[in-house]
Design an enzyme around this catalytic site. Structure first.
Site, PDB file in Angstrom:
ATOM      1  N   ASP A 349       0.867  -1.168   0.000  1.00 55.83           N
ATOM      2  CA  ASP A 349       0.000   0.000   0.000  1.00 55.83           C
ATOM      3  C   ASP A 349       0.909   1.225   0.000  1.00 55.83           C
ATOM      4  OD1 ASP A 349      -1.735   2.066   0.385  1.00 55.83           O
ATOM      5  OD2 ASP A 349      -2.719   1.220   2.163  1.00 55.83           O
ATOM      6  N   SER A 432      -0.290  12.210 -18.379  1.00 60.05           N
ATOM      7  CA  SER A 432      -1.390  12.281 -19.339  1.00 60.05           C
ATOM      8  C   SER A 432      -1.467  13.678 -19.917  1.00 60.05           C
ATOM      9  CB  SER A 432      -2.713  11.944 -18.629  1.00 60.05           C
ATOM     10  OG  SER A 432      -3.833  12.362 -19.370  1.00 60.05           O
ATOM     11  N   TYR A 444      -7.449  15.385 -10.911  1.00 58.11           N
ATOM     12  CA  TYR A 444      -6.719  14.560 -11.875  1.00 58.11           C
ATOM     13  C   TYR A 444      -5.673  15.398 -12.600  1.00 58.11           C
ATOM     14  CZ  TYR A 444      -5.882  11.383 -15.805  1.00 58.11           C
ATOM     15  OH  TYR A 444      -5.300  10.570 -16.752  1.00 58.11           O
ATOM     16  N   LYS A 448      -1.462  14.982 -12.510  1.00 55.42           N
ATOM     17  CA  LYS A 448      -0.642  14.747 -13.692  1.00 55.42           C
ATOM     18  C   LYS A 448       0.357  15.879 -13.901  1.00 55.42           C
ATOM     19  CE  LYS A 448      -2.543  10.837 -14.560  1.00 55.42           C
ATOM     20  NZ  LYS A 448      -1.800   9.623 -14.149  1.00 55.42           N
ATOM     21  N   THR A 479      -7.502  -0.638 -21.143  1.00 52.99           N
ATOM     22  CA  THR A 479      -7.343  -1.402 -19.905  1.00 52.99           C
ATOM     23  C   THR A 479      -8.705  -1.897 -19.425  1.00 52.99           C
ATOM     24  OG1 THR A 479      -7.650   0.493 -18.433  1.00 52.99           O
ATOM     25  CG2 THR A 479      -5.423   0.125 -19.292  1.00 52.99           C
TER      26      THR A 479
END
Length: 570
Positions: A349, A432, A444, A448, A479
Site C-alpha cells: 500500500d 497524461s 486529476y 498529472k 485497460t
C-alpha cells in the site's frame, strides 16, 4: 557519414527493411575532412552498408523541393519494389545564411530552407501518401523535425518556421489519413552530434551542451534511427493515428567522453537495445492490471527482473461500482515470468511509508541495485468519470494527491540511491495530456501536472549521475478500467476506445531507456483557444469527443523495436 539520415536507413535495414535512400548529390569537395579521409561516397556508401546487412538498397539523387522530381521518385520506388510501407522525411537544408536576424535574412536563403524542410516534406507526404492509400494496407510517414520548431530561438527564423510548419503538417495529415490505417508522426530531436554542427567551435559546442543538456551529452544519430524503427513497428498499431511523437533529447553521458564532446558512432551503432536491460532490475508500482501490468510485461520480455506492487491479491475483490476488476498482482507477476523475465509480486500500500521502505530494503538486499522505477500507482475514485463540477463529487478524489503524487516522491526518494549506485537508470512517471487540458476535473489534472514537474526537477537533481527522469503522456489506454467505463458510459467514452492503445505500447520503451539512457520532455502543441473552450464545455458536461484528444498529441516517448515487428519492403 555522421548524420541522422544514414542512421535511420541503417537501423531500418537492420530491422529487416529494403531501403530507398535519397541525397542531393553534393560534391565530394563539400565533404567534411573525416568523410574525405574515409573515402566516403555519400548515399552510395550508405547503400553498401545496407547491402552488407542483407537488404536491398536503392540510392537516388533527388531534389525533394521539386514536386516533379518527387513524383518521379515515387514511380521509381514502385517500379523497383512494387510498394512502399514507410516514408521518412529527413531531408533538410544545410545551415547557411539563414542563421541571422530576420531583418538580415536573404529572401533566397529563406526560400531554400522552407522549400527543403517544409515544402519537400509536403511533396513527399502527398505523393507517397497517395501510394499508401492506394495500397490499402496502412503505413507510416515520419517527419524528422526539431525542438527548434518549438523553442524558436533568435537567428533561426527560417529554420524554426519550417519546423513549426512541419509540426502542423504532421498533425493535420495524421487526422486525415488515420482512417486508412496510416500513421503520421514527427520526431523532434534535441542536440544531436552530426557533421552539420561541425561549424561550431569547441567552445561553442561545450557552451551549448553545458547550458542546454542537463546530462552533458549530445544525442547520437543511431538513437533517432531506433525511434524511427519503433514508430514503423507493429507495436504502435494500437496508438491513435492522430498522435504525434515528440522527442527532445537529454542524455546521460555514459560513454566515458569528456562533457560536451561529440560521441562517436561506435558508442551506439550496432549494440543491442537490451544489452543492459536484460540484466536489469525494475520496479513497477500499481501493476496488478492496466498500464502497470503492461509495462511490467514489456520489461519482462526484455529479460528484466521486475518487482510489481499493488493491493489486488484476491480475484474480483477490486470493483468499479458493481462490476469486478479481474486480475491480481500475482497473475501479473506470472505474466512477467511467462514473457521471459522474472516477476516478483510484492503486495504494498503506497499510502504506507513503512511498507514502501520495506519494499526498497528488500530490493537492495536481494539485488543491491535498481535500474528502472515506474511510478504508476494511483488512487482512483469511481466518481472520476462522472459528469459534473468537482464540488459535486466525493472528496475522495483528492486521494490522488496521496497515492499518485506524494507516493511517487516517496518511491523516487528511496529509489535514487539504488539507481545512482547502478550508474545508469530511469525514473518514469505515467502522466497524461490531462496535465495540460481539462480532463476528469482539477484533482486529476493537478496530479498529472505534478508528475510532469516532479520529473523535470528530478532530472536536474540527477544531473551527472547517469540517471534519467521522464514523464510519459499516455494516450487513451485499453485497460480493464477504461473498457468498463466505455460500457457504462458509452455515450461519452465509447469513441475514445477507437483511438486507444495497449499498455504494452508504454512499456516497450523502458528497456531501451536503460540500454541507452536518455531523457525526453513532452512538447505540448498550442491548441486553438476556441476549440479548447469547446472541449472544456464538453468535458464538464461529461460528453467529451474523441477528436478532443487530437488537440494534445504531445507525448514523451522513446521506444525500441526489433526486426520481427517490421514488414519488409517488397
Amino acid at each position: 557519414m555522421r548524420s541522422i539520415g544514414r542512421s535511420i536507413a541503417v537501423e531500418l535495414a537492420r530491422a529487416g527493411c529494403d531501403v530507398v535512400i535519397t541525397g542531393s548529390g553534393r560534391s565530394p569537395d563539400a565533404f567534411p575532412a573525416d568523410e574525405k579521409q574515409a573515402g566516403w561516397r555519400d548515399i552510395d556508401s550508405v547503400a553498401e552498408e545496407i547491402r552488407a546487412l542483407g537488404r536491398r538498397a536503392l540510392p537516388v539523387v533527388n531534389n525533394v523541393a521539386d514536386p516533379d522530381a518527387v513524383a518521379a521518385l515515387a514511380d521509381t520506388v514502385v517500379r523497383e519494389f512494387g510498394r512502399v510501407d514507410f516514408v521518412i522525411n529527413n531531408a533538410g537544408a544545410a545551415r547557411a545564411g539563414d542563421r541571422v536576424p530576420v531583418v538580415d535574412v536573404d529572401p533566397a536563403a529563406w526560400r531554400k530552407v522552407i522549400d527543403v524542410n517544409l515544402n519537400g516534406s509536403f511533396y513527399m507526404s502527398q505523393v507517397f501518401g497517395r501510394q499508401l492509400i492506394a495500397q490499402g494496407e496502412g503505413g507510416t510517414i515520419i517527419n524528422i523535425s526539431s525542438v527548434g520548431g518549438k523553442l524558436m530561438a533568435p537567428n533561426t527564423a527560417a529554420y524554426a518556421a519550417s519546423k513549426a510548419g512541419l509540426h502542423a503538417l504532421t498533425a493535420a495529415m495524421a487526422g486525415e489519413v488515420g482512417r486508412y490505417g496510416i500513421r503520421v508522426n514527427a520526431i523532434c530531436p534535441g542536440i544531436v552530434s552530426t557533421s552539420r554542427l561541425d561549424d561550431l567551435s569547441s567552445e561553442q559546442w561545450d557552451a551549448i551542451i553545458n547550458t542546454y543538456v542537463p546530462l552533458k551529452r549530445a544525442g547520437a544519430p543511431a538513437e533517432i534511427g531506433s525511434m524511427v524503427v519503433y514508430l514503423c513497428s507493429t507495436q504502435v498499431r494500437g496508438s491513435a493515428a492522430s498522435s504525434t511523437a515528440w522527442m527532445a533529447g537529454r542524455s546521460p553521458g555514459d560513454s566515458g567522453l569528456a562533457p560536451g564532446r561529440r560521441m562517436p558512432r561506435s558508442c551506439s551503432d550496432g549494440e543491442s537495445m537490451y544489452t543492459s536491460a536484460s540484466q536489469g532490475v525494475a520496479l513497477v508500482t500499481g501493476a496488478s492490471r492496466g498500464v502497470g501490468r503492461g509495462v511490467a510485461e514489456a520489461l519482462g520480455a526484455a529479460g528484466m527482473t521486475v518487482y510489481l506492487t499493488g493491493r489486488s491479491t484476491t480475484e474480483g475483490a477490486s470493483r468499479i461500482g458493481d462490476t469486478p476488476l479481474h486480475g491480481t498482482l500475482h497473475d501479473a507477476a506470472a505474466a512477467v515470468t511467462a514473457a521471459g523475465g522474472q516477476g516478483i509480486a510484492v503486495p504494498c500500500d503506497h499510502a504506507d511509508d513503512a511498507q514502501v521502505k520495506a519494499l526498497f530494503a528488500r530490493i537492495a538486499n536481494e539485488h543491491g541495485r535498481l535500474d528502472i522505477l515506474v511510478n504508476n500507482a494511483l488512487c482512483i475514485d469511481d466518481s472520476l468519470i462522472e459528469p459534473g463540477p468537482f464540488w459535486t463529487k466525493p472528496l475522495a478524489q483528492a486521494d490522488m494527491f496521496g497515492v499518485g503524487l506524494r507516493s511517487n516522491y516517496v518511491a523516487a526518494w528511496h529509489a535514487a540511491p539504488l539507481l545512482i549506485a547502478a550508474g545508469r537508470g530511469l525514473v518514469a512517471f505515467t502522466s497524461s495530456y490531462g496535465a495540460g487540458c481539462y480532463m476528469h476535473g482539477p484533482a486529476y489534472g493537478a496530479q498529472k501536472a505534478g508528475c510532469d514537474k516532479m520529473a523535470a526537477d528530478m532530472a536536474v537533481d540527477f544531473e551527472g549521475s547517469g540517471v534519467a527522469a521522464v514523464s510519459l503522456w499516455l494516450g487513451v489506454q485499453r485497460t480493464e478500467r477504461t473498457e468498463i467505463a466505455a460500457r457504462l458510459r458509452g455515450d461519452a467514452y465509447g469513441d475514445f476506445m477507437a483511438r486507444s492503445e495497449s499498455p504494452q505500447f508504454v512499456g516497450a520503451g523502458h528497456p531501451c531507456a536503460v540500454a541507452r539512457p536518455r531523457t525526453f520532455r513532452a512538447v505540448r502543441p498550442h491548441a486553438d483557444r476556441r476549440r479548447t473552450r469547446a472541449a472544456l464545455r464538453r468535458a464538464r458536461r461529461g460528453r467529451p469527443r474523441a477528436a478532443d484528444l487530437a488537440q494534445y498529441p504531445g507525448r514523451a516517448v522513446r521506444l525500441p523495436s526489433g526486426a520481427s515487428e517490421l514488414r519488409s519492403l517488397r
